[in-house]
Write an enzyme that holds these catalytic residues in place. Structure first.
Site, mmCIF file in Angstrom:
data_model
loop_
_atom_site.group_PDB
_atom_site.id
_atom_site.type_symbol
_atom_site.label_atom_id
_atom_site.label_comp_id
_atom_site.label_asym_id
_atom_site.label_seq_id
_atom_site.Cartn_x
_atom_site.Cartn_y
_atom_site.Cartn_z
ATOM 1 C CG ASN A 9 -1.856 1.241 1.341
ATOM 2 O OD1 ASN A 9 -1.793 2.032 0.366
ATOM 3 N ND2 ASN A 9 -2.369 1.397 2.453
ATOM 4 C CE LYS A 11 0.111 3.542 4.834
ATOM 5 N NZ LYS A 11 0.286 3.559 6.300
ATOM 6 C CG HIS A 95 -5.860 1.504 5.146
ATOM 7 N ND1 HIS A 95 -5.594 2.337 6.128
ATOM 8 C CD2 HIS A 95 -4.949 0.548 4.938
ATOM 9 C CE1 HIS A 95 -4.276 2.016 6.323
ATOM 10 N NE2 HIS A 95 -3.872 1.106 5.654
ATOM 11 C CD GLU A 97 -3.024 5.195 6.798
ATOM 12 O OE1 GLU A 97 -3.143 5.415 5.658
ATOM 13 O OE2 GLU A 97 -2.155 4.688 7.633
ATOM 14 C CD GLU A 167 -3.474 -2.875 7.333
ATOM 15 O OE1 GLU A 167 -2.239 -2.990 6.886
ATOM 16 O OE2 GLU A 167 -4.087 -2.110 6.960
ATOM 17 N N GLY A 173 2.274 2.192 10.659
ATOM 18 C CA GLY A 173 3.304 3.324 10.465
ATOM 19 C C GLY A 173 4.033 3.910 11.705
ATOM 20 C CB SER A 212 5.364 -1.519 11.615
ATOM 21 O OG SER A 212 4.819 -0.090 11.748
HETATM 22 C C1 PEP Z 1 -0.729 -0.144 5.648
HETATM 23 O O1 PEP Z 1 -0.650 1.151 5.103
HETATM 24 O O2 PEP Z 1 -1.764 -0.985 5.584
HETATM 25 C C2 PEP Z 1 0.381 -0.355 6.740
HETATM 26 C C3 PEP Z 1 0.513 -1.565 7.094
HETATM 27 O O3 PEP Z 1 1.550 0.439 6.775
HETATM 28 P P1 PEP Z 1 2.775 0.308 7.459
HETATM 29 O O4 PEP Z 1 3.526 -1.060 6.980
HETATM 30 O O5 PEP Z 1 3.682 1.432 7.149
HETATM 31 O O6 PEP Z 1 2.537 0.139 9.000
#
Ligand code: PEP
Length: 250
Positions: A9, A11, A95, A97, A167, A173, A212
């Site tokens: 992703n 983003k 997601h 976010e 997640e 992040g 992450s």
């Molecule tokens: C994500 O955007 O779904 C994500 C897991 O980001 P990151 O790996 O940066 O934590």
């Protein structure tokens, strides 16, 4: 279990030049990642570039969001049919976010999930708890509740053509990763919840971990019984680190 999925992703990151470099790196290295389905999720303006550069590779393309409606007066939105024209086959829905920053609720997430399946594309349903919810012991109820909200609309059989990404919001992040056993506990609960409604689909359901993930943490996470790959944010922006995560999934 059959192949793993490693999804990147991007983003709202990158530029034409950065995308060219990233796609080129992925193209060069993709053949070395065998038996893993790799998917990238570029921002919309770079879909044409991704389609062009990735044609002839085994890397699939997804979008980070989509409008559930077909067409018309939806200023600023992008339809599934438009995405499909650029070779898109996966759609992230729910997601964290989008849930947090754009107030997407379970009903909107379910509508996007259903609309995606209607055009024979695969939704990746993202679920996860906040730190506060984890500390209150609500992790499993939050996560299964988010999944149940989709089951209520789409039915359990819909998981024959869907992927779930667990997640934890506190791990996205932040550099904090759920430990392999913390992640496995939730993945197991997710599969058990789906199995209670759709046992056949639950067996073959791919459940990705996100939060992450790095090349260093991927191998142990992916070795867990109910973890079928990863949804990767930051580490998907460099071809080397994304490919290394793909290698860890073999
Ligand atoms: C994500 O955007 O779904 C994500 C897991 O980001 P990151 O790996 O940066 O934590």
């Amino acid at each position: 279990m059959a192949h793993m999925i490693v999804a990147g992703n991007w983003k709202m990151n990158a530029s034409k030049d950065a995308v060219a470099e990233l796609l080129n790196g992925l193209k060069q290295g993709a053949a070395a990642v065998k038996n893993v389905k790799m998917v990238v999720f570029p921002p919309f303006p770079y879909l044409a570039q991704a389609q062009l550069e990735l044609s002839g590779t085994d890397i699939h393309i997804g979008v980070q969001n989509v409008c559930a409606a077909g067409e018309g007066a939806y200023t600023g939105e992008v339809s599934l049919a438009m995405a499909k024209e650029f070779g898109v086959s996966y759609v992230l829905v729910g997601h964290s976010e989008r849930r947090a920053l754009y107030a997407e609720d379970d009903a909107q997430v379910a509508a996007k999930y259903v609309a995606t399946q209607l055009v024979h594309m695969t939704p990746i349903l993202c679920v996860g708890e906040t730190l506060e919810q984890r500390e209150k012991g609500q992790t499993l109820s939050v996560v299964t509740g988010q999944i149940q909200a989709v089951i209520n609309v789409a039915g359990g059989a819909s998981f024959a053509n869907a992927v779930i990404a667990y997640e934890p919001v506190w791990a996205i992040g932040t550099g904090l990763t759920a430990s392999p056993s913390q992640a496995q506990e939730v993945h197991h609960a997710i599969r058990a919840h789906v199995a209670s409604i759709a046992p056949k689909q639950a067996c073959s359901l791919k459940i990705l971990y996100g939060g992450s993930v790095t090349a260093a943490s991927a191998e142990e996470l992916f070795a867990q019984a109910d973890i079928d790959g990863g949804l990767v944010g930051g580490a998907s922006l460099q071809a080397d680190s994304f490919l290394a995560i793909g290698q860890a999934a073999k």
